[in-house]
Each structure stands twice: as structure tokens, then as C-alpha cells.
Write a protein that holds these residues in place. Sequence first.
Motif, PDB file in Angstrom:
ATOM      1  N   ILE A   1       0.825  -1.218   0.000  1.00 21.64           N
ATOM      2  CA  ILE A   1       0.000   0.000   0.000  1.00 21.64           C
ATOM      3  C   ILE A   1       0.859   1.268   0.000  1.00 21.64           C
ATOM      4  CG2 ILE A   1      -1.673   1.349   1.332  1.00 21.64           C
ATOM      5  CD1 ILE A   1      -3.002  -1.318   2.083  1.00 21.64           C
ATOM      6  N   PRO A   2       1.831   1.424   0.915  1.00 21.09           N
ATOM      7  CA  PRO A   2       2.660   2.646   0.848  1.00 21.09           C
ATOM      8  C   PRO A   2       3.477   2.736  -0.446  1.00 21.09           C
ATOM      9  CG  PRO A   2       2.926   1.590   2.968  1.00 21.09           C
ATOM     10  CD  PRO A   2       2.138   0.657   2.118  1.00 21.09           C
ATOM     11  N   PHE A   3       3.966   1.592  -0.923  1.00 23.30           N
ATOM     12  CA  PHE A   3       4.707   1.599  -2.181  1.00 23.30           C
ATOM     13  C   PHE A   3       3.828   2.138  -3.308  1.00 23.30           C
ATOM     14  CE2 PHE A   3       6.305  -0.356  -6.055  1.00 23.30           C
ATOM     15  CZ  PHE A   3       7.640  -0.022  -5.983  1.00 23.30           C
ATOM     16  N   TRP A   4       2.601   1.659  -3.377  1.00 25.27           N
ATOM     17  CA  TRP A   4       1.660   2.107  -4.402  1.00 25.27           C
ATOM     18  C   TRP A   4       1.337   3.586  -4.232  1.00 25.27           C
ATOM     19  CZ3 TRP A   4      -3.691   3.136  -3.282  1.00 25.27           C
ATOM     20  CH2 TRP A   4      -4.444   3.462  -4.408  1.00 25.27           C
ATOM     21  N   LEU A   5       1.096   4.010  -2.985  1.00 23.11           N
ATOM     22  CA  LEU A   5       0.766   5.417  -2.736  1.00 23.11           C
ATOM     23  C   LEU A   5       1.873   6.350  -3.230  1.00 23.11           C
ATOM     24  CD1 LEU A   5      -0.778   5.399   0.856  1.00 23.11           C
ATOM     25  CD2 LEU A   5      -1.942   5.970  -1.267  1.00 23.11           C
ATOM     26  N   VAL A   6       3.107   5.987  -2.968  1.00 20.48           N
ATOM     27  CA  VAL A   6       4.231   6.849  -3.328  1.00 20.48           C
ATOM     28  C   VAL A   6       4.560   6.751  -4.812  1.00 20.48           C
ATOM     29  CG1 VAL A   6       6.698   7.252  -2.967  1.00 20.48           C
ATOM     30  CG2 VAL A   6       5.201   6.839  -1.009  1.00 20.48           C
ATOM     31  N   MET A   7       4.650   5.543  -5.329  1.00 20.48           N
ATOM     32  CA  MET A   7       5.088   5.361  -6.720  1.00 20.48           C
ATOM     33  C   MET A   7       4.041   5.828  -7.735  1.00 20.48           C
ATOM     34  SD  MET A   7       8.118   4.430  -6.423  1.00 20.48           S
ATOM     35  CE  MET A   7       8.577   3.978  -8.074  1.00 20.48           C
TER      36      MET A   7
ATOM     37  N   LEU B   1      10.871  13.307  11.160  1.00 17.70           N
ATOM     38  CA  LEU B   1      10.113  14.357  10.464  1.00 17.70           C
ATOM     39  C   LEU B   1      10.630  15.742  10.825  1.00 17.70           C
ATOM     40  CD1 LEU B   1       6.443  13.099  10.601  1.00 17.70           C
ATOM     41  CD2 LEU B   1       7.939  13.290   8.626  1.00 17.70           C
ATOM     42  N   TRP B   2      10.974  15.942  12.080  1.00 16.71           N
ATOM     43  CA  TRP B   2      11.495  17.228  12.510  1.00 16.71           C
ATOM     44  C   TRP B   2      12.803  17.552  11.786  1.00 16.71           C
ATOM     45  CZ3 TRP B   2      15.850  18.738  15.447  1.00 16.71           C
ATOM     46  CH2 TRP B   2      15.808  20.053  15.895  1.00 16.71           C
ATOM     47  N   VAL B   3      13.703  16.583  11.727  1.00 17.55           N
ATOM     48  CA  VAL B   3      14.992  16.791  11.052  1.00 17.55           C
ATOM     49  C   VAL B   3      14.776  17.052   9.565  1.00 17.55           C
ATOM     50  CG1 VAL B   3      17.114  15.622  10.349  1.00 17.55           C
ATOM     51  CG2 VAL B   3      16.384  15.525  12.717  1.00 17.55           C
ATOM     52  N   MET B   4      13.932  16.245   8.917  1.00 15.14           N
ATOM     53  CA  MET B   4      13.701  16.436   7.480  1.00 15.14           C
ATOM     54  C   MET B   4      13.047  17.789   7.190  1.00 15.14           C
ATOM     55  SD  MET B   4      12.706  12.721   5.959  1.00 15.14           S
ATOM     56  CE  MET B   4      11.407  12.357   7.107  1.00 15.14           C
ATOM     57  N   HIS B   5      12.116  18.204   8.031  1.00 16.33           N
ATOM     58  CA  HIS B   5      11.466  19.506   7.841  1.00 16.33           C
ATOM     59  C   HIS B   5      12.476  20.642   7.959  1.00 16.33           C
ATOM     60  CE1 HIS B   5       8.584  22.756   8.125  1.00 16.33           C
ATOM     61  NE2 HIS B   5       9.161  23.135   9.248  1.00 16.33           N
ATOM     62  N   HIS B   6      13.306  20.583   8.988  1.00 14.69           N
ATOM     63  CA  HIS B   6      14.273  21.660   9.181  1.00 14.69           C
ATOM     64  C   HIS B   6      15.382  21.634   8.135  1.00 14.69           C
ATOM     65  CE1 HIS B   6      12.678  23.689  12.660  1.00 14.69           C
ATOM     66  NE2 HIS B   6      12.272  22.510  13.077  1.00 14.69           N
ATOM     67  N   LEU B   7      15.746  20.472   7.668  1.00 17.22           N
ATOM     68  CA  LEU B   7      16.715  20.435   6.570  1.00 17.22           C
ATOM     69  C   LEU B   7      16.118  21.068   5.318  1.00 17.22           C
ATOM     70  CD1 LEU B   7      18.317  16.891   6.894  1.00 17.22           C
ATOM     71  CD2 LEU B   7      19.454  19.097   7.189  1.00 17.22           C
ATOM     72  N   ASN B   8      14.858  20.786   5.070  1.00 18.16           N
ATOM     73  CA  ASN B   8      14.190  21.359   3.902  1.00 18.16           C
ATOM     74  C   ASN B   8      14.058  22.871   4.036  1.00 18.16           C
ATOM     75  OD1 ASN B   8      12.798  21.319   1.423  1.00 18.16           O
ATOM     76  ND2 ASN B   8      10.854  21.394   2.514  1.00 18.16           N
ATOM     77  N   GLN B   9      13.720  23.357   5.217  1.00 19.07           N
ATOM     78  CA  GLN B   9      13.524  24.793   5.420  1.00 19.07           C
ATOM     79  C   GLN B   9      14.839  25.565   5.439  1.00 19.07           C
ATOM     80  OE1 GLN B   9      10.619  26.504   5.538  1.00 19.07           O
ATOM     81  NE2 GLN B   9       9.712  24.544   4.983  1.00 19.07           N
ATOM     82  N   ASN B  10      15.901  24.948   5.904  1.00 20.37           N
ATOM     83  CA  ASN B  10      17.157  25.670   6.102  1.00 20.37           C
ATOM     84  C   ASN B  10      18.191  25.451   5.003  1.00 20.37           C
ATOM     85  OD1 ASN B  10      16.202  26.728   8.527  1.00 20.37           O
ATOM     86  ND2 ASN B  10      16.800  24.891   9.630  1.00 20.37           N
ATOM     87  N   MET B  11      17.824  24.715   3.991  1.00 19.37           N
ATOM     88  CA  MET B  11      18.766  24.537   2.879  1.00 19.37           C
ATOM     89  C   MET B  11      18.886  25.861   2.134  1.00 19.37           C
ATOM     90  SD  MET B  11      19.911  21.445   2.836  1.00 19.37           S
ATOM     91  CE  MET B  11      20.507  21.152   1.214  1.00 19.37           C
TER      92      MET B  11
ATOM     93  N   ALA C   1       2.810  11.161   3.407  1.00 15.98           N
ATOM     94  CA  ALA C   1       3.810  10.837   4.429  1.00 15.98           C
ATOM     95  C   ALA C   1       3.157  10.361   5.719  1.00 15.98           C
ATOM     96  CB  ALA C   1       4.701  12.045   4.706  1.00 15.98           C
ATOM     97  N   VAL C   2       2.067  11.008   6.125  1.00 13.00           N
ATOM     98  CA  VAL C   2       1.369  10.610   7.348  1.00 13.00           C
ATOM     99  C   VAL C   2       0.781   9.208   7.199  1.00 13.00           C
ATOM    100  CG1 VAL C   2      -0.648  11.128   8.793  1.00 13.00           C
ATOM    101  CG2 VAL C   2       0.909  12.962   8.127  1.00 13.00           C
ATOM    102  N   ILE C   3       0.193   8.919   6.053  1.00 13.00           N
ATOM    103  CA  ILE C   3      -0.385   7.587   5.826  1.00 13.00           C
ATOM    104  C   ILE C   3       0.706   6.525   5.805  1.00 13.00           C
ATOM    105  CG2 ILE C   3      -1.577   6.146   4.114  1.00 13.00           C
ATOM    106  CD1 ILE C   3      -3.270   8.618   3.436  1.00 13.00           C
ATOM    107  N   VAL C   4       1.819   6.808   5.134  1.00 16.54           N
ATOM    108  CA  VAL C   4       2.921   5.844   5.078  1.00 16.54           C
ATOM    109  C   VAL C   4       3.472   5.578   6.480  1.00 16.54           C
ATOM    110  CG1 VAL C   4       5.302   5.528   4.272  1.00 16.54           C
ATOM    111  CG2 VAL C   4       3.539   6.292   2.683  1.00 16.54           C
ATOM    112  N   MET C   5       3.628   6.617   7.278  1.00 14.38           N
ATOM    113  CA  MET C   5       4.123   6.416   8.653  1.00 14.38           C
ATOM    114  C   MET C   5       3.120   5.652   9.495  1.00 14.38           C
ATOM    115  SD  MET C   5       6.248   9.823   9.644  1.00 14.38           S
ATOM    116  CE  MET C   5       4.766  10.754   9.821  1.00 14.38           C
ATOM    117  N   GLY C   6       1.842   5.960   9.341  1.00 14.73           N
ATOM    118  CA  GLY C   6       0.814   5.231  10.085  1.00 14.73           C
ATOM    119  C   GLY C   6       0.804   3.754   9.732  1.00 14.73           C
ATOM    120  N   ILE C   7       0.914   3.451   8.457  1.00 14.70           N
ATOM    121  CA  ILE C   7       0.958   2.051   8.029  1.00 14.70           C
ATOM    122  C   ILE C   7       2.230   1.383   8.543  1.00 14.70           C
ATOM    123  CG2 ILE C   7       1.135   0.550   6.008  1.00 14.70           C
ATOM    124  CD1 ILE C   7      -0.806   2.429   4.585  1.00 14.70           C
ATOM    125  N   GLY C   8       3.323   2.136   8.619  1.00 15.53           N
ATOM    126  CA  GLY C   8       4.569   1.587   9.176  1.00 15.53           C
ATOM    127  C   GLY C   8       4.419   1.195  10.635  1.00 15.53           C
ATOM    128  N   VAL C   9       3.735   2.024  11.409  1.00 18.04           N
ATOM    129  CA  VAL C   9       3.494   1.707  12.820  1.00 18.04           C
ATOM    130  C   VAL C   9       2.611   0.466  12.934  1.00 18.04           C
ATOM    131  CG1 VAL C   9       2.405   2.527  14.947  1.00 18.04           C
ATOM    132  CG2 VAL C   9       3.854   4.067  13.621  1.00 18.04           C
TER     133      VAL C   9
END
Length: 130
Positions: free
Chosen positions: A42-48, A108-118, A59-67
Motif C-alpha cells: 500500500i505505501p509503495f503504491w501510494l508513493v510510486m 520528520l522534525w529533522v527532514m522539515h528543518h533540513l528542507n527549510q534551512n537549505m 507521508a502521514v499515511i505511510v508512517m501510520g501504516i509503518g506503525v
Amino acid sequence: MSPNHESAADTHHAHSHGHDAGHGSFKGYMTGFILSVILTAIPFWLVMAGVLESKLLTAVIVMGIGVVQIVVHMVYFLHMNPRSEGGWTMMALIFTLIIVGIALAGSLWVMHHLNQNMMPMTHEMMKNMP
């Protein structure tokens, strides 16, 4: 034999005293396997396939399915249930969910801040690159 010691034969043949460890069955393992395949596809299909317009929702759905998949693995393959080992396996499940939550939130926090501060790259900057 003292009452505090159990023979390996008694423990193996489910004559154990106080240790209600779950034992897997073929049906249980197959259920876990099928759920794992579905929860991976399911996450593979959602992303691809780019099914959802919102990347945040994806991203939220993929993380939820991961949990959910982690819990499926713990229940079907590690045989965690409230009865096993006097409830300690349920404590391990709760601990795992807390750790996974912290890891997901931190990632998510690290990825968000990397995206914002690049450093943003403008078209003129791209022209001057070697």
C-alpha cells in the motif's frame, strides 16, 4: 525437583507453570505474512503512483501504516500478547510504540528543518555553477 524449576520437556510440551508464552501456528504466521505484504504494498503504491496530491498526507499515511506493520510483526511473529510472560510482552509493545513514535517525530522534525534551512538556489546561481 523443586517447584521453582521446570524441566525443558514440561516447558516445551506446554506444561509450564506460569509462563504462558504464545506459540505460533501456520495460520498465524501466514496471516502475519499476508498482512506484512499488504502493509508494504500500500505505501509503495501510494508513493510510486502519486495517488494523493498532498505529500504531507501521503507521508502521514505511510508512517501510520509503518506503525501498524511494526505491531503486526510484534503480534504475529514475536507472539506478544497481554497473557505472555505475565504481561511483560505488552509492556515491551508499549515501549516499542513509544520509541517508534519518538523516532518518527524526530525524523520528520529533522527532514522539515533540513528542507527549510537549505540554501535556496536561484536561476542566476545555477547559471554561474561550473
